[in-house]
Design a protein around this motif. Structure first.
Motif, mmCIF file in Angstrom:
data_model
loop_
_atom_site.group_PDB
_atom_site.id
_atom_site.type_symbol
_atom_site.label_atom_id
_atom_site.label_comp_id
_atom_site.label_asym_id
_atom_site.label_seq_id
_atom_site.Cartn_x
_atom_site.Cartn_y
_atom_site.Cartn_z
ATOM 1 N N GLU B 171 -5.111 -11.062 3.665
ATOM 2 C CA GLU B 171 -3.772 -11.994 2.880
ATOM 3 C C GLU B 171 -4.148 -11.273 1.706
ATOM 4 O O GLU B 171 -5.151 -10.939 1.202
ATOM 5 N N PHE B 172 -2.594 -10.941 1.067
ATOM 6 C CA PHE B 172 -2.632 -9.179 -0.192
ATOM 7 C C PHE B 172 -1.373 -10.191 -0.705
ATOM 8 O O PHE B 172 -0.122 -10.820 -0.384
ATOM 9 N N PRO B 173 -1.610 -10.436 -1.806
ATOM 10 C CA PRO B 173 -0.553 -10.995 -3.217
ATOM 11 C C PRO B 173 1.035 -9.667 -3.030
ATOM 12 O O PRO B 173 1.254 -10.268 -3.916
ATOM 13 N N TRP B 174 0.556 -9.163 -2.810
ATOM 14 C CA TRP B 174 2.068 -7.539 -2.706
ATOM 15 C C TRP B 174 1.916 -7.479 -1.361
ATOM 16 O O TRP B 174 0.705 -7.943 -0.244
ATOM 17 N N GLU B 175 2.873 -6.541 -0.644
ATOM 18 C CA GLU B 175 3.550 -6.262 0.283
ATOM 19 C C GLU B 175 2.971 -4.866 0.698
ATOM 20 O O GLU B 175 3.180 -3.920 0.308
ATOM 21 N N VAL B 176 1.135 -5.346 1.090
ATOM 22 C CA VAL B 176 0.507 -3.986 1.457
ATOM 23 C C VAL B 176 0.938 -3.215 2.699
ATOM 24 O O VAL B 176 1.869 -3.452 3.155
ATOM 25 N N ARG B 177 0.626 -2.143 2.324
ATOM 26 C CA ARG B 177 1.037 -1.238 3.465
ATOM 27 C C ARG B 177 -0.546 -0.305 3.435
ATOM 28 O O ARG B 177 -0.826 0.656 2.479
ATOM 29 N N VAL B 178 -1.054 0.073 4.901
ATOM 30 C CA VAL B 178 -1.516 1.473 5.232
ATOM 31 C C VAL B 178 -0.783 2.594 5.230
ATOM 32 O O VAL B 178 0.189 2.625 5.384
ATOM 33 N N GLY B 179 -1.936 4.054 3.765
ATOM 34 C CA GLY B 179 -1.136 5.005 2.906
ATOM 35 C C GLY B 179 -0.071 4.981 2.161
ATOM 36 O O GLY B 179 0.268 5.553 1.952
ATOM 37 N N GLU B 180 -0.160 2.775 1.419
ATOM 38 C CA GLU B 180 -0.023 3.011 0.152
ATOM 39 C C GLU B 180 -0.001 4.100 -1.044
ATOM 40 O O GLU B 180 -2.054 4.525 -1.178
ATOM 41 N N GLN B 181 0.410 5.290 -1.885
ATOM 42 C CA GLN B 181 0.087 5.397 -2.146
ATOM 43 C C GLN B 181 0.284 5.283 -4.125
ATOM 44 O O GLN B 181 0.726 4.299 -4.096
ATOM 45 N N ALA B 182 -0.847 5.229 -4.788
ATOM 46 C CA ALA B 182 -0.947 4.893 -6.106
ATOM 47 C C ALA B 182 -1.697 5.893 -6.666
ATOM 48 O O ALA B 182 -2.808 5.740 -6.250
ATOM 49 N N THR B 183 -0.625 5.898 -8.164
ATOM 50 C CA THR B 183 -2.086 6.567 -9.717
ATOM 51 C C THR B 183 -2.794 5.830 -9.888
ATOM 52 O O THR B 183 -2.313 4.816 -11.308
ATOM 53 N N LEU B 184 -4.352 5.974 -10.159
ATOM 54 C CA LEU B 184 -4.980 5.010 -10.517
ATOM 55 C C LEU B 184 -5.577 5.309 -12.001
ATOM 56 O O LEU B 184 -6.089 6.885 -11.960
ATOM 57 N N THR B 185 -5.750 4.884 -13.169
ATOM 58 C CA THR B 185 -6.166 5.139 -13.996
ATOM 59 C C THR B 185 -7.512 4.660 -14.384
ATOM 60 O O THR B 185 -7.062 3.507 -14.857
ATOM 61 N N ASP B 186 -8.654 4.878 -15.000
ATOM 62 C CA ASP B 186 -9.894 4.135 -15.329
ATOM 63 C C ASP B 186 -10.363 4.281 -16.837
ATOM 64 O O ASP B 186 -10.316 5.648 -17.305
#
Lengths: 61, 444
Positions: B171-186
């Motif tokens: 389960e996920f608290p967002w509409e998760v999708r395989v192939g979902e893209q996001a830009t991560l900045t650490d």
């Protein structure tokens, strides 16, 4: 833990320096001998120094 | 009858519901009922709408392109920061840097009273992650700010990369999708990491704190040992960094004590002269003169050092003296040789000199008693007249011990500082800001 170990190490180092200084230790190397005969006082040539074969530097630039 | 406060509004009871996958019919347990947005069928990996009572299918797969088994099984409960959390979701995400894909795992944790938090795992390195309660402050003048401030703490930019969701489960608290893209900045401030995740729809900030794998295993009562951590992670705390400042301060304290000791011994050293006589070697005397002994002298007091100094007015010449300090009462002797030589001149480089016209040696731990010196001088065959003086002093401090003590005290802070610097170099070598190499070879 590092600080505790270093404290122990530092105390050991300072203790060693104090002990060495108090006991009159030296950094110079020399040979210590026991039971040198009293006759050396009257006949110094009878004593053979372990350093007598030292090769002397006769240089300069 | 008392007029009291209104009854406490209790948080909702945790609701768990069992449903069936509309695609394959497998049973699905909803642990975060009412709060999960998406749920993934563990059998056919279809992503379902958890808000829909009929579990409408959001995303399906003709075949499972990849599978991954979570190290912490879904449904496992563990206590994090004093609160029980259930592991309800799992996903694998990855970034591609210079053609190489780096994948990590994220676990969704849920507590009906506290909500969601996350665990991330990359090559045995774990982070406990929560959504930021405040918006971090970044310099908006740049596309990627090199620093971020969160709750008064400065974080340094570590890496920015485009991440893809490769595999999802639970389960996920967002509409998760395989192939979902996001830009991560650490941004890092070990042991914490501040992460900015930007999708086409939103920007989310989260704060993570590094956890050793064994803590995770203990928290979730997992069998066996956690996977060994490989390499150095971006926010992994350096095991020695926290001690370096304290260690250097302790070193300063020790150095002060060492100085006090040196001054105390310098002040209290007696430097008591016990013997002082001059001798001479006239020209024509045999180069290896017969040995002789000095008049006896007495050393009193405690066992201490004895300094024997020789000074000779040699000029482009040398004199070598075989010494023996002999205790005439016990026959104990210290045997040593000393050379006094001095050369000087002038050549195309200018004037030069080497050697010295005096020399001293410290005999260690000489007890009180009556002593004499046996001296056997040696000189060059064609020696001029050489006058030399022999002086004996007892209780002379040896400054070399303080130098050795100082260096010995210096070694641990230097070693730890070097280890810390090496650790930081290894950390930042994996970042968008790698440190410049210390040594450059010609091939570089």
């Amino acid at each position: 833990m590092f600080r505790r170990l270093y404290l122990l190490y530092g105390v050991l180092v300072l203790g060693s320096v104090t002990f060495a200084e108090y006991r009159g230790w030296s950094l110079d190397s020399m040979n210590q001998l026991k039971n040198v005969p009293k006759s050396v006082r009257d006949n110094p040539g009878s004593y053979r120094s372990v350093y007598s074969s030292y090769h002397h530097y006769t240089g300069g630039k | 009858m008392s007029v009291g406060q209104p009854p406490l509004q209790l948080p909702p009871k945790p609701a768990v519901k069992a449903l069936n996958c509309p695609k394959c019919g497998a049973s699905i347990t909803l642990r975060a009922l009412g709060q999960a947005v998406a749920v993934v069928c563990t059998s056919c990996h279809s992503i379902l709408d958890a808000k829909d009572p009929h579990l409408q299918i959001i995303q399906t797969f003709e075949r499972i392109t990849s599978t991954d088994a979570p190290l912490i099984p879904l449904g496992t409960r563990g206590k994090i920061r004093g609160t029980d959390y259930d592991v309800i979701g799992f996903q694998r995400r990855s970034i591609k840097v210079e053609g190489i894909r780096y994948a990590w795992h994220e676990y969704v944790l849920f507590n009906p009273y506290k909500g969601f938090r996350y665990l991330t795992e990359y090559q045995g390195h774990w982070n406990d992650v929560a959504i930021c309660k405040e918006q971090p402050i970044v310099d908006t003048r740049f596309r990627i700010s090199l620093e971020a401030n969160y709750l008064g703490e400065e974080y340094k930019h570590f890496q920015t990369a485009d991440a893809t969701t490769d595999f999802v489960l639970g389960e996920f608290p967002w509409e998760v999708r395989v192939g979902e893209q996001a830009t991560l900045t650490d941004y890092v401030h070990p042991p914490r990491v501040l992460s900015r995740e930007k999708t086409s729809a939103e920007i989310t900030w989260s704060i993570g704190e590094y956890l050793p794998g064994k803590d995770i295993w203990s928290t979730f009562h997992l069998a066996g040992d956690p996977p060994e951590a490989i390499g150095i992670y971006e926010n992994q705390p350096c095991p020695v960094s926290a001690n370096i400042k304290t260690l250097w301060m302790t070193f300063v304290g020790f150095a002060v004590v060492l100085c006090v000791l040196m001054i105390a011994f310098e002040v209290h050293a007696k430097r008591e002269p016990v013997f002082h006589t001059s001798y001479q070697m006239n020209p024509g005397m045999p180069a290896g003169e017969a040995s002789f002994v000095t008049e006896p002298f007495e050393l009193t007091g405690r066992t201490s050092s004895v300094e024997i100094s020789t000074s000779a007015a040699v000029q482009n010449n040398w004199i070598y003296l075989n010494y023996a300090l002999i205790n005439q009462d016990t026959g104990e002797a210290w045997d040593f040789g000393r050379e006094v030589s001095f050369y000087s001149g002038y050549d195309s480089d200018g004037s030069w000199s080497e050697g010295a016209q005096s020399d001293s040696v410290v005999v260690p731990s000489v007890p009180a008693g009556h002593y004499y010196l046996r001296i056997e001088p040696e000189v060059d065959r064609n020696h001029p007249r050489i006058v030399y003086t022999v002086e004996v002093k007892r209780d002379v401090p040896v400054l070399g011990f303080y130098a050795i003590g100082f260096l010995a005290l210096l070694i641990p802070p230097i070693v730890l500082t070097w280890r810390s610097l090496s650790f930081e170099r290894a950390r930042w070598a994996e970042s968008d800001h790698p440190p410049s190499p210390i040594l450059k070879t010609e091939s570089d």
